[in-house]
Design a protein around this motif. Structure first.
Motif, PDB file in Angstrom:
ATOM      1  N   VAL A  52      31.842  16.858  -9.554  1.00 20.20           N
ATOM      2  CA  VAL A  52      32.931  16.594 -10.376  1.00 20.20           C
ATOM      3  C   VAL A  52      34.135  17.131  -9.654  1.00 20.20           C
ATOM      4  O   VAL A  52      34.342  18.281  -9.517  1.00 20.20           O
ATOM      5  CB  VAL A  52      32.852  17.343 -11.787  1.00 20.20           C
ATOM      6  N   GLU A  53      35.048  16.179  -9.108  1.00 13.82           N
ATOM      7  CA  GLU A  53      36.246  16.580  -8.697  1.00 13.82           C
ATOM      8  C   GLU A  53      37.250  17.049  -9.497  1.00 13.82           C
ATOM      9  O   GLU A  53      37.200  17.029 -10.724  1.00 13.82           O
ATOM     10  CB  GLU A  53      37.004  15.278  -7.913  1.00 13.82           C
ATOM     11  N   PRO A  54      38.296  17.795  -8.924  1.00 11.81           N
ATOM     12  CA  PRO A  54      39.247  18.439  -9.939  1.00 11.81           C
ATOM     13  C   PRO A  54      39.658  17.645 -11.139  1.00 11.81           C
ATOM     14  O   PRO A  54      40.216  16.608 -10.880  1.00 11.81           O
ATOM     15  CB  PRO A  54      40.390  18.692  -8.673  1.00 11.81           C
ATOM     16  N   THR A  55      39.419  18.195 -12.238  1.00 13.20           N
ATOM     17  CA  THR A  55      39.900  17.472 -13.652  1.00 13.20           C
ATOM     18  C   THR A  55      40.131  18.634 -14.581  1.00 13.20           C
ATOM     19  O   THR A  55      40.125  19.605 -14.532  1.00 13.20           O
ATOM     20  CB  THR A  55      38.552  17.056 -14.120  1.00 13.20           C
ATOM     21  N   LYS A  56      41.343  17.889 -15.149  1.00 11.16           N
ATOM     22  CA  LYS A  56      42.060  18.476 -16.017  1.00 11.16           C
ATOM     23  C   LYS A  56      41.431  18.544 -17.705  1.00 11.16           C
ATOM     24  O   LYS A  56      41.189  17.351 -18.041  1.00 11.16           O
ATOM     25  CB  LYS A  56      43.658  18.296 -16.146  1.00 11.16           C
ATOM     26  N   VAL A  57      40.958  19.470 -18.215  1.00 10.31           N
ATOM     27  CA  VAL A  57      40.324  19.426 -19.382  1.00 10.31           C
ATOM     28  C   VAL A  57      41.081  20.030 -20.489  1.00 10.31           C
ATOM     29  O   VAL A  57      41.786  21.415 -20.277  1.00 10.31           O
ATOM     30  CB  VAL A  57      38.982  20.057 -19.251  1.00 10.31           C
ATOM     31  N   GLU A  58      41.516  19.389 -21.530  1.00 13.30           N
ATOM     32  CA  GLU A  58      42.060  20.168 -22.683  1.00 13.30           C
ATOM     33  C   GLU A  58      41.298  21.175 -23.587  1.00 13.30           C
ATOM     34  O   GLU A  58      40.108  20.868 -23.410  1.00 13.30           O
ATOM     35  CB  GLU A  58      42.356  19.160 -23.867  1.00 13.30           C
ATOM     36  N   TYR A 207      45.973  18.617  -7.469  1.00 15.71           N
ATOM     37  CA  TYR A 207      45.353  17.423  -7.245  1.00 15.71           C
ATOM     38  C   TYR A 207      44.642  16.761  -8.826  1.00 15.71           C
ATOM     39  O   TYR A 207      44.907  15.648  -9.064  1.00 15.71           O
ATOM     40  CB  TYR A 207      43.755  17.548  -6.530  1.00 15.71           C
ATOM     41  N   ALA A 208      44.348  17.746  -9.461  1.00  9.82           N
ATOM     42  CA  ALA A 208      43.957  17.270 -10.920  1.00  9.82           C
ATOM     43  C   ALA A 208      45.312  16.564 -11.698  1.00  9.82           C
ATOM     44  O   ALA A 208      45.119  15.811 -12.450  1.00  9.82           O
ATOM     45  CB  ALA A 208      43.328  18.378 -11.830  1.00  9.82           C
ATOM     46  N   LEU A 226      46.935  12.088  -1.457  1.00 14.04           N
ATOM     47  CA  LEU A 226      46.019  12.696  -2.340  1.00 14.04           C
ATOM     48  C   LEU A 226      44.603  12.770  -1.565  1.00 14.04           C
ATOM     49  O   LEU A 226      43.796  13.448  -1.763  1.00 14.04           O
ATOM     50  CB  LEU A 226      45.797  11.464  -3.520  1.00 14.04           C
ATOM     51  N   ASP A 227      44.345  11.713  -0.762  1.00 18.72           N
ATOM     52  CA  ASP A 227      43.297  11.551   0.298  1.00 18.72           C
ATOM     53  C   ASP A 227      43.259  12.769   1.166  1.00 18.72           C
ATOM     54  O   ASP A 227      42.172  13.194   1.442  1.00 18.72           O
ATOM     55  CB  ASP A 227      43.256  10.208   1.104  1.00 18.72           C
TER      56      ASP A 227
END
Length: 369
Positions: A52-58, A207-208, A226-227
């Motif tokens: 799971v690549e960098p992800t913003k989660v509420e 990144y996220a 981004l790459d």
């Protein structure tokens, strides 16, 4: 997220940094209206990048590391195996291609009171390879398993016990050797670190955020940056300077992107807003031959025309309304010895719609001839 060579990434980032340093300074982004944490699930120690690549989660009140990681995993259709509040494995997480970083192989034997354990290599881990893609404790070596950091610190709490705060960065990482010494954790056996790894938290956040704004969809340059950032994030032993530069550049580009969005919105709002129409007034009303009145109005800049209404009663009931683009207009024939009352307002026609100013005060004239 694909791997990206340091050389290419450095070129891209150095170019963007040079331009940004000359032209402007980073634009501050608006404060978030919701609370969020940032999550990754990583397999860098076996050379498989991110699950799971960098992800913003509420996040909400009471969220734990486990509940936040579960949210991120669910969004990517990743199935976690949880036992007693601990992450014991992840289904279909292992693609079967192992490429252990040379830095880990160079650790040498792990010596304990109960025996010596050889450092893992691509060859000697085959015997304990994961089955059916299940990557879990004991996969590849006897000292492997899933571990996590929160804000670049390992925690003594289980994932279901560790509370999460706004802005926290959670990295769930597979350790192939020494219960986390390959992740830069302190060796619980010797009390020392075997390797010092870069703190990637800032770049993970950047990144996220860039991914959430979909800046890669906006231009080829955004995608290159981004790459390049992805390349640093998936490099096991990335240089801290590259991580810092990557975070700065992405933050800068997100700021520019958001600033551009604000400017465009302001332009669109101004374009679509109802125009303000200045007030006009009646300059004069004079009786002219033929029992008519000649009306002159005060011209107003930027309007399409004027509406003039007149009647022979003060309340202008059943008034005649005339639209004109001229500053002078004559009434129809009126009744002799009556008084005519006149008002005017300006109007603007925009996109097929009419917008009006206020009606002026009335002026009058006696019809004598």
């Amino acid at each position: 997220m694909k791997k990206f060579t340091n050389k290419i990434g450095a070129v891209v980032l150095s170019m963007v940094l040079t331009v940004s340093a000359i032209t402007t300074t980073p634009v501050k982004t608006e404060a978030a209206t919701t609370k969020s944490a940032y999550v990754t699930i990583e397999k860098l120690t076996i050379g498989q990048g991110f699950l799971v690549e960098p992800t913003k989660v509420e996040i909400t009140e009471g969220d734990t590391v486990l509940s936040v990681v579960e949210k991120a995993a669910k969004a990517e259709n990743v199935e976690l195996v949880v036992s007693s509040g601990y992450l014991s494995g992840i289904k279909n997480a292992d693609n079967g291609t192992v490429d252990i970083p040379s830095e880990i192989t160079a650790f040498g034997d792990y010596v304990t009171d109960w025996g010596n354990y050889a450092a893992p290599t691509n060859e000697n881990v085959k015997e304990k390879a994961s089955k059916d893609g299940l990557l879990q404790a004991g996969s590849y070596t006897d000292m492997s398993g899933w571990m996590y950091t929160i804000n670049n610190e390992s925690s003594m709490h289980g994932m279901s016990e560790q509370k999460v705060q706004d802005g926290d960065v959670i990295r769930v990482q597979f350790s192939i050797y020494g219960y986390g010494i390959d992740l830069g954790f302190v060796d619980w056996n010797s009390g020392e670190k075997r390797i010092e790894l870069a703190n990637k938290d800032a770049l993970i956040k950047s990144y996220a955020n860039a991914k959430e704004e979909k800046i890669a969809d906006k231009s080829a340059n955004f995608k290159k940056v981004l790459d390049a950032a992805a390349g640093y994030l998936t490099t096991y032993n990335a240089e801290q300077s590259n991580i810092t530069a990557g975070a700065y550049t992405l933050d800068f580009m997100v700021g520019v992107f958001k600033d551009g969005q604000k400017a465009q919105k302001a332009e669109d709002d101004a374009k679509n807003a109802a125009p303000k129409v200045a007030a006009s007034k009646v300059k004069s009303v004079k009786n002219v031959k033929g029992c008519k009145a000649k009306i002159k109005v005060k011209t107003v800049k930027g309007v399409t025309g004027y509406e003039v209404k007149y009647a022979t009663n003060k309340k202008l009931k059943n008034a005649v309304v005339v639209a004109t683009k001229k500053a002078t207009v004559s009434t129809a024939k009126l009744t002799k010895n009556k008084t005519v009352y006149v008002k005017v307002r300006a109007y603007v026609k925009k996109d097929g719609a009419f917008y009006y100013g206020k009606w002026s005060a009335a002026k009058s004239a006696k019809i004598k001839k």
